[in-house]
Design an enzyme around this catalytic site. Structure first.
Site, PDB file in Angstrom:
ATOM      1  N   GLN A  97      -4.889  -1.957   9.528  1.00 40.95           N
ATOM      2  CA  GLN A  97      -4.659  -3.250   8.877  1.00 40.95           C
ATOM      3  C   GLN A  97      -5.242  -4.379   9.745  1.00 40.95           C
ATOM      4  OE1 GLN A  97      -3.194  -3.690   5.748  1.00 40.95           O
ATOM      5  NE2 GLN A  97      -3.870  -5.807   6.012  1.00 40.95           N
ATOM      6  N   ASP A 110     -11.365   2.163   3.661  1.00 43.82           N
ATOM      7  CA  ASP A 110     -11.583   0.721   3.476  1.00 43.82           C
ATOM      8  C   ASP A 110     -13.060   0.417   3.190  1.00 43.82           C
ATOM      9  OD1 ASP A 110      -9.560  -1.145   3.419  1.00 43.82           O
ATOM     10  OD2 ASP A 110      -9.332  -1.258   5.602  1.00 43.82           O
ATOM     11  N   LYS A 162       0.839  -1.202   0.000  1.00 44.21           N
ATOM     12  CA  LYS A 162       0.000   0.000   0.000  1.00 44.21           C
ATOM     13  C   LYS A 162       0.877   1.256   0.000  1.00 44.21           C
ATOM     14  CE  LYS A 162      -3.782  -2.489   2.139  1.00 44.21           C
ATOM     15  NZ  LYS A 162      -4.327  -3.053   3.361  1.00 44.21           N
TER      16      LYS A 162
END
Ligand code: NDP
Length: 286
Positions: A97, A120, A53
């Site tokens: 995460q 997200d 990322k």
């Protein structure tokens, strides 16, 4: 005739090229899209995803930073950090995460991230907006799958889409997005009896299981579009999907490989969501 391979890596690069231009235009207006990733603990797979990322943001000119917290971090400490970032004007997107250590409640964490920084697309408010068909942050993997289908001209409207898997991050939302685009959607999961009865009638088959070779040629309809979300590490360290690519490609019209299929598109859509957040285009404004 063997299937057309849907090249997620190439498509992702093309989209990222457009995003790079958009980011530089935003910078000219004094806005630098900024993503902050929090990682708790030192799970090697999570670290590798976070590195991917970070690399992708740098490539497109998006600013990013990674906050590493030890696995002993308490839930309260993590929530405090998220709250600080929620109030930090220069940070547009926050990503924690997953998975988190067992003593931290993932749902509480997801719900603490401000919905307008939830790149997200996991916050219940954004999920609700997705279900209602409102413009919102879409979860990155399902969003990337829809982008692939559109980009390759695969018709969704009126088609039978079968989704194997019902997780909150892949299965459920991808089915919802396909429904929003007027597919007739069937969900299958580990308790589904006679899976093949469903998969063989799928015009679009999404495999999001996490088990190699769950889908082989005998499970699919001639000419179907096959999207393989699975990422399974084999004994030799290589990656494979949920679909037996070689046999399925002989019968399908379109198929995604693993790697270089859905994976690169997931990161690409994260970048897209970060740009959207920087532009203040979440449903809530900024
Ligand atoms: P989960 O483990 O949360 O969900 C797996 C789903 O598969 C569950 O709904 C489960 O059913 C179902 N399932 C398990 N076994 C079978 C079976 N034999 N037949 C039918 N259904 C079955 O996984 P995720 O959704 O998080 O991820 C799925 C895969 O996608 C993983 O390999 C993951 O690594 C990968 N992934 C890839 C991404 C990418 O960017 N390419 C992003 C995210 C995930 P039940 O609900 O009944 O348990």
């Amino acid at each position: 005739m063997p299937a057309t391979v849907i090249d997620g890596k190439e498509l992702g690069q093309t989209l990222r090229g457009d995003m790079t231009k958009e980011v530089s235009q935003l910078k000219e207006q004094g806005i630098t899209p900024h993503l902050t990733v929090i990682i708790v603990g030192d799970d090697p797979a999570s670290k590798s995803y976070v590195n991917g990322k970070k690399k992708a943001t740098a490539q497109t000119g998006i600013a990013s930073d990674v906050i590493e917290m030890p696995s002993s971090t308490s839930e309260a400490e993590l929530l405090e950090k998220i709250n600080d970032l929620n109030h930090e004007e220069s940070v547009h997107g926050i990503l924690v995460q997953l998975p988190l250590p067992d003593h931290i409640n993932e749902q509480t964490v997801i719900e603490t991230i401000s919905p307008h920084k939830d790149v997200d697309g996991f916050h219940p408010i954004n999920i609700g907006n997705m279900m209602a068909g409102n413009d919102t942050f879409l979860p990155c993997t399902p969003y990337g799958i829809i982008k692939m289908l559109h980009s390759y001209g695969i018709q969704i409207k009126g088609k039978h889409a079968v989704v194997i898997g019902r997780s909150n991050i892949v299965g459920k939302p991808v089915g919802q997005l396909l429904l929003n685009e007027h597919a007739t959607v069937t969900y299958c999961h580990s308790r589904t009896h006679n899976l093949t009865d469903f998969t063989t009638s799928a015009d679009i088959l999404i495999a999001a299981v996490g088990k190699p070779n769950v889908i082989r040629a005998e499970h699919i309809k001639q000419g179907a579009a096959i999207i393989d979300v699975g990422i399974n590490r084999q004994d030799d360290g290589s990656l494979t999907g949920d679909v037996d690519f070689a046999s399925a490609a002989e019968k399908a019209s379109y198929i995604t490989p693993v790697p270089k299929g859905v994976g690169p598109m997931t990161i690409t859509m994260l970048l897209q969501n970060t740009i959207k957040a920087a532009k203040g285009l979440s449903r809530f404004g900024r």
